[in-house]
Each structure stands twice: as C-alpha cells, then as structure tokens.
Design a protein around this motif. Structure first.
Motif, PDB file in Angstrom:
ATOM      1  N   UNK A 148      35.919  48.047  36.514  1.00 30.21           N
ATOM      2  CA  UNK A 148      36.072  49.148  36.318  1.00 30.21           C
ATOM      3  C   UNK A 148      37.267  49.225  37.320  1.00 30.21           C
ATOM      4  N   UNK A 149      37.494  48.930  38.517  1.00 28.22           N
ATOM      5  CA  UNK A 149      38.693  49.417  39.679  1.00 28.22           C
ATOM      6  C   UNK A 149      40.075  48.253  38.864  1.00 28.22           C
ATOM      7  N   UNK A 150      39.647  46.976  38.293  1.00 29.02           N
ATOM      8  CA  UNK A 150      40.635  46.108  37.384  1.00 29.02           C
ATOM      9  C   UNK A 150      41.323  47.071  36.190  1.00 29.02           C
ATOM     10  N   UNK A 151      40.185  47.500  35.070  1.00 27.00           N
ATOM     11  CA  UNK A 151      41.037  48.692  34.122  1.00 27.00           C
ATOM     12  C   UNK A 151      41.535  49.753  35.541  1.00 27.00           C
ATOM     13  N   UNK A 152      41.273  50.860  36.553  1.00 30.92           N
ATOM     14  CA  UNK A 152      42.759  51.212  36.634  1.00 30.92           C
ATOM     15  C   UNK A 152      43.536  50.767  37.359  1.00 30.92           C
ATOM     16  N   UNK A 153      43.515  49.719  37.255  1.00 31.13           N
ATOM     17  CA  UNK A 153      44.701  49.255  38.109  1.00 31.13           C
ATOM     18  C   UNK A 153      45.853  48.625  37.156  1.00 31.13           C
ATOM     19  N   UNK A 154      44.655  48.389  35.899  1.00 29.35           N
ATOM     20  CA  UNK A 154      45.989  48.246  34.621  1.00 29.35           C
ATOM     21  C   UNK A 154      46.687  49.565  34.267  1.00 29.35           C
ATOM     22  N   UNK A 155      45.737  50.528  34.191  1.00 29.92           N
ATOM     23  CA  UNK A 155      45.734  51.599  33.618  1.00 29.92           C
ATOM     24  C   UNK A 155      47.271  52.815  34.153  1.00 29.92           C
ATOM     25  N   UNK A 159      42.618  44.549  26.139  1.00 25.55           N
ATOM     26  CA  UNK A 159      43.235  44.334  27.662  1.00 25.55           C
ATOM     27  C   UNK A 159      41.720  43.647  28.077  1.00 25.55           C
ATOM     28  N   UNK A 160      41.201  44.453  27.450  1.00 28.84           N
ATOM     29  CA  UNK A 160      39.316  43.992  28.137  1.00 28.84           C
ATOM     30  C   UNK A 160      39.301  42.542  28.607  1.00 28.84           C
ATOM     31  N   UNK A 161      39.515  41.457  27.806  1.00 33.79           N
ATOM     32  CA  UNK A 161      39.774  40.522  28.071  1.00 33.79           C
ATOM     33  C   UNK A 161      40.107  39.789  29.421  1.00 33.79           C
ATOM     34  N   UNK A 162      41.067  40.357  30.512  1.00 29.38           N
ATOM     35  CA  UNK A 162      41.637  40.630  31.473  1.00 29.38           C
ATOM     36  C   UNK A 162      40.486  41.430  32.663  1.00 29.38           C
ATOM     37  N   UNK A 163      39.474  41.992  32.101  1.00 30.50           N
ATOM     38  CA  UNK A 163      38.422  42.567  33.413  1.00 30.50           C
ATOM     39  C   UNK A 163      37.045  41.792  32.713  1.00 30.50           C
ATOM     40  N   UNK A 164      37.263  40.545  31.966  1.00 34.04           N
ATOM     41  CA  UNK A 164      35.446  40.317  31.691  1.00 34.04           C
ATOM     42  C   UNK A 164      36.141  38.693  32.814  1.00 34.04           C
ATOM     43  N   UNK A 214      40.618  32.115  44.368  1.00 29.85           N
ATOM     44  CA  UNK A 214      39.604  32.238  44.814  1.00 29.85           C
ATOM     45  C   UNK A 214      39.740  34.141  43.956  1.00 29.85           C
ATOM     46  N   UNK A 215      38.617  35.085  44.324  1.00 32.34           N
ATOM     47  CA  UNK A 215      38.800  35.796  43.280  1.00 32.34           C
ATOM     48  C   UNK A 215      39.640  36.906  43.169  1.00 32.34           C
ATOM     49  N   UNK A 216      40.210  37.356  44.771  1.00 37.56           N
ATOM     50  CA  UNK A 216      41.135  38.364  44.702  1.00 37.56           C
ATOM     51  C   UNK A 216      43.016  37.886  44.349  1.00 37.56           C
ATOM     52  N   UNK A 217      42.722  36.478  44.430  1.00 37.86           N
ATOM     53  CA  UNK A 217      43.854  36.184  43.448  1.00 37.86           C
ATOM     54  C   UNK A 217      43.875  35.912  41.963  1.00 37.86           C
ATOM     55  N   UNK A 218      42.892  35.129  41.602  1.00 41.02           N
ATOM     56  CA  UNK A 218      42.409  35.610  40.077  1.00 41.02           C
ATOM     57  C   UNK A 218      42.275  36.926  39.834  1.00 41.02           C
ATOM     58  N   UNK A 219      41.838  37.951  40.555  1.00 43.64           N
ATOM     59  CA  UNK A 219      42.059  39.716  40.478  1.00 43.64           C
ATOM     60  C   UNK A 219      43.251  40.257  40.079  1.00 43.64           C
ATOM     61  N   UNK A 220      44.415  39.634  41.229  1.00 43.77           N
ATOM     62  CA  UNK A 220      45.669  40.237  40.998  1.00 43.77           C
ATOM     63  C   UNK A 220      46.806  39.263  39.823  1.00 43.77           C
ATOM     64  N   UNK A 221      46.622  37.895  39.563  1.00 40.46           N
ATOM     65  CA  UNK A 221      46.890  37.441  39.031  1.00 40.46           C
ATOM     66  C   UNK A 221      46.440  38.191  37.200  1.00 40.46           C
ATOM     67  N   UNK A 222      45.392  37.933  37.204  1.00 44.27           N
ATOM     68  CA  UNK A 222      44.660  39.272  35.447  1.00 44.27           C
ATOM     69  C   UNK A 222      45.564  40.142  35.644  1.00 44.27           C
ATOM     70  N   UNK A 223      45.785  41.275  36.861  1.00 40.93           N
ATOM     71  CA  UNK A 223      46.205  42.300  36.609  1.00 40.93           C
ATOM     72  C   UNK A 223      47.161  42.433  36.638  1.00 40.93           C
ATOM     73  N   UNK A 224      48.676  41.844  37.035  1.00 40.34           N
ATOM     74  CA  UNK A 224      49.771  41.575  36.596  1.00 40.34           C
ATOM     75  C   UNK A 224      49.805  40.594  35.802  1.00 40.34           C
ATOM     76  N   UNK A 225      48.957  39.575  34.994  1.00 44.01           N
ATOM     77  CA  UNK A 225      49.128  39.409  33.423  1.00 44.01           C
ATOM     78  C   UNK A 225      49.029  40.448  32.457  1.00 44.01           C
TER      79      UNK A 225
END
Length: 311
Positions: A61-68, A48-53, A132-143
């Motif tokens: 931390x918000x990304x980790x929280x979304x994944x959790x 999981x840490x790779x998705x927030x890097x 974009x940063x928002x799209x990339x974050x959404x993609x990473x969280x979904x993955x």
C-alpha cells in the motif's frame, strides 16, 4: 440600513447562484470528459498493480500511495498547465498530439501481444535480484510514475478535447476534477487488487465456514484476475488508441478508414433488441483492429532498425 442589507443579501444570493451554475458546468464538463477517458483508465488500473507485486505485504500500500501521489503531480503540476496552454495558444495541436499518443498506446499494446507470444529472457529479473529492497522499490515506483505520465497525458488530452469550447476557468476546473477523481478511482481499485490475497488469507482464518471459503476463493482467484487485467488492459489500449486515430483521421477528412469503422458499427446496430450494444462493440472492435495495425507497423519499424553496438 434594512434596504441596504436586503440588497447585499440579494447580491450574495446572486453570486451563490452564479457559483452553483459554474459548479454544475464544471461537474457536467468533467463527467463528460472523464467518460471519454474510460479506456485509458481501465489500462492504467490493469497496468499499475504489477509494480506493487513481489514486495512484502507491509510495503504494497505505501508503494501504491507513492505512485498515486506521483500520478497527481503528473496531472496537476505538469499536464494541466500544459493542456491549458495548448487550449489557449495552439488548439490546432490537440488532435495531432492525441493521435501521437494514441499511436503510442497502440504500439505499447502490440508490444505486449508480441511479448506474450515471444517472451524475452530473464535478464531483467536477474538485474532486479541484484538490487536491494529499497533500490528495487524506488526503481519500481519511478517506472510506474513514468508509465502513468503517458497514460495521464492521454486522459488529460482526451478530457481537454471534450471541454475545449468552454471558458478557460471551466476547462481548468474540469481537468483538475477529472485528474483528481480518476486518480482516486484508479489507485483505490489498485490498492484493493494488490491487497486482495491478504484480505483472502485473513478471511480464510475466520470461524465461519462460508467466510473461510470466500477467503480461499479470493486467494485462488488473484492470479486469474491479474491475467485477465492484463488482457483487458491490452484490449483497452488498442481500442482507445485506435479510436483516437480513427477520430483524428475523420477530423482531417481522411475518411475511408473512419467510414469503414462507422459502417461496421451501423451494420451491427441492426441486431434486434441489442443493437446499441452490438453497434458499440463493433465500433470498439474496428478501432482495436486499426490500433493493432498501427501498433504493428510502429513495432515492425522499431524492431527492424539496426541496433547500435555498445563498444
């Protein structure tokens, strides 16, 4: 009146005792079941840490929280009811499904090993740069949530196999407790890992020389820790996946491979003083070898299949 009150208090005390016993049963079942899933937990924590890097520190931390939150949703809304339905109506399917999931873990681990020795091109990285940063974050969280669904399914299936003989209510409470506890554990550790370099930078600015040295060491250690997490996670996938397959073969009385693995463990237990450790290590190593063979066969079949041409 007094005797009625005393009788009522006796009833309340009896109900409390029953509830306490039930809680003990739930805690015991959850603890036993959660222990069996530790290998998958190690892999989940490593992956999981790779998705927030690669994001700004304020988004990690918000990304980790979304994944959790997605992980909890996977476990409690989708997987828990499915596990209880299996237990109630098709308990015979638990072992085959576990073996299928174990084979998938072995395949994923083998793919990681192949990737380490034969890395792909940077096409994925180029595609990520176009987002974009928002799209990339959404993609990473979904993955990450999709990956978590597979690992969470293994955790819940392993836990279910260990509490399948308990009443349905105990099963439900134990699985829910395992799901919540493991999610908190995994993503709490993941949060610490992804913020380790920031914590180190903060400590490196303190007045104390010792604290500054600790901070610099934490920053320097971060890449090494991530590399080791990848290795440990891959090994855990092979060990857990292979172990599930070995136990499944034993369940169906397909004994040669389980007997070989168990025989190696019994032989290793003869080491004086540390027999329990060497025996467990041999069992894990044997399971990992089985897992690697299974994963290699699946990967070979998939890679040898002709790819469809895109018109």
């Amino acid at each position: 009146m007094a005797s009625g009150l005393v009788a009522l208090l006796d009833d309340v005390a009896g109900i409390a005792k029953i509830a306490a016993a039930s809680l003990d049963d739930v805690a015991g079942a959850a603890g036993k079941a959660g222990t069996k899933a530790v290998g998958v937990v190690v892999d989940d924590t490593a992956v999981t840490p790779g998705y927030a890097m690669g994001f700004t520190p304020d988004r990690e931390l918000p990304i980790v929280l979304k994944i959790a939150i997605g992980s909890l949703r996977n476990k409690l809304i989708f997987l828990l009811p499915g596990a209880l339905l299996l237990s109630a109506f098709a308990p015979w399917a638990v072992t085959p499904l576990l073996m299928m999931g174990g084979a998938y873990l072995c395949f994923e681990a083998t793919e990681k090993i192949i990737e380490a020795f034969n890395p792909h091109d940077d096409g994925d990285a180029a595609a990520e740069l176009a987002l974009s940063a928002v799209e990339l974050e959404k993609q990473k969280v979904s993955g990450a949530i999709r990956t978590d669904l597979i690992l969470s399914a293994e955790i819940m299936a392993i836990a279910l196999a260990d509490v399948a003989d308990r009443p349905l209510g105990i099963q439900a409470a134990a699985l829910a407790l395992v799901g919540v506890a493991i999610t908190i554990l995994v993503y709490g550790v993941v949060g610490l890992i992804v913020k380790m370099d920031d914590i180190g930078l903060h400590l490196a600015k303190r007045k104390s020389r010792a604290v500054r040295g600790l901070g610099r060491a934490m920053v320097k250690a971060m890449p090494v820790i991530m590399q080791w997490l990848t290795v440990i996670g891959t090994g855990a996938m092979l060990w857990v996946g292979g172990g599930i397959i070995v136990h499944g073969l034993e369940h169906f009385h397909l004994t040669p491979i389980p007997l070989w693995v168990e025989g190696g463990s019994l032989w290793a237990r003869r080491v004086p003083g540390i027999g329990s450790f060497t025996g467990w290590t041999a069992m894990a190593a044997g399971s990992a070898v089985v897992g690697f063979i299974v994963g290699s066969v699946i990967a070979g079949v998939i890679h040898l299949l002709p790819k469809r041409r895109v018109h």
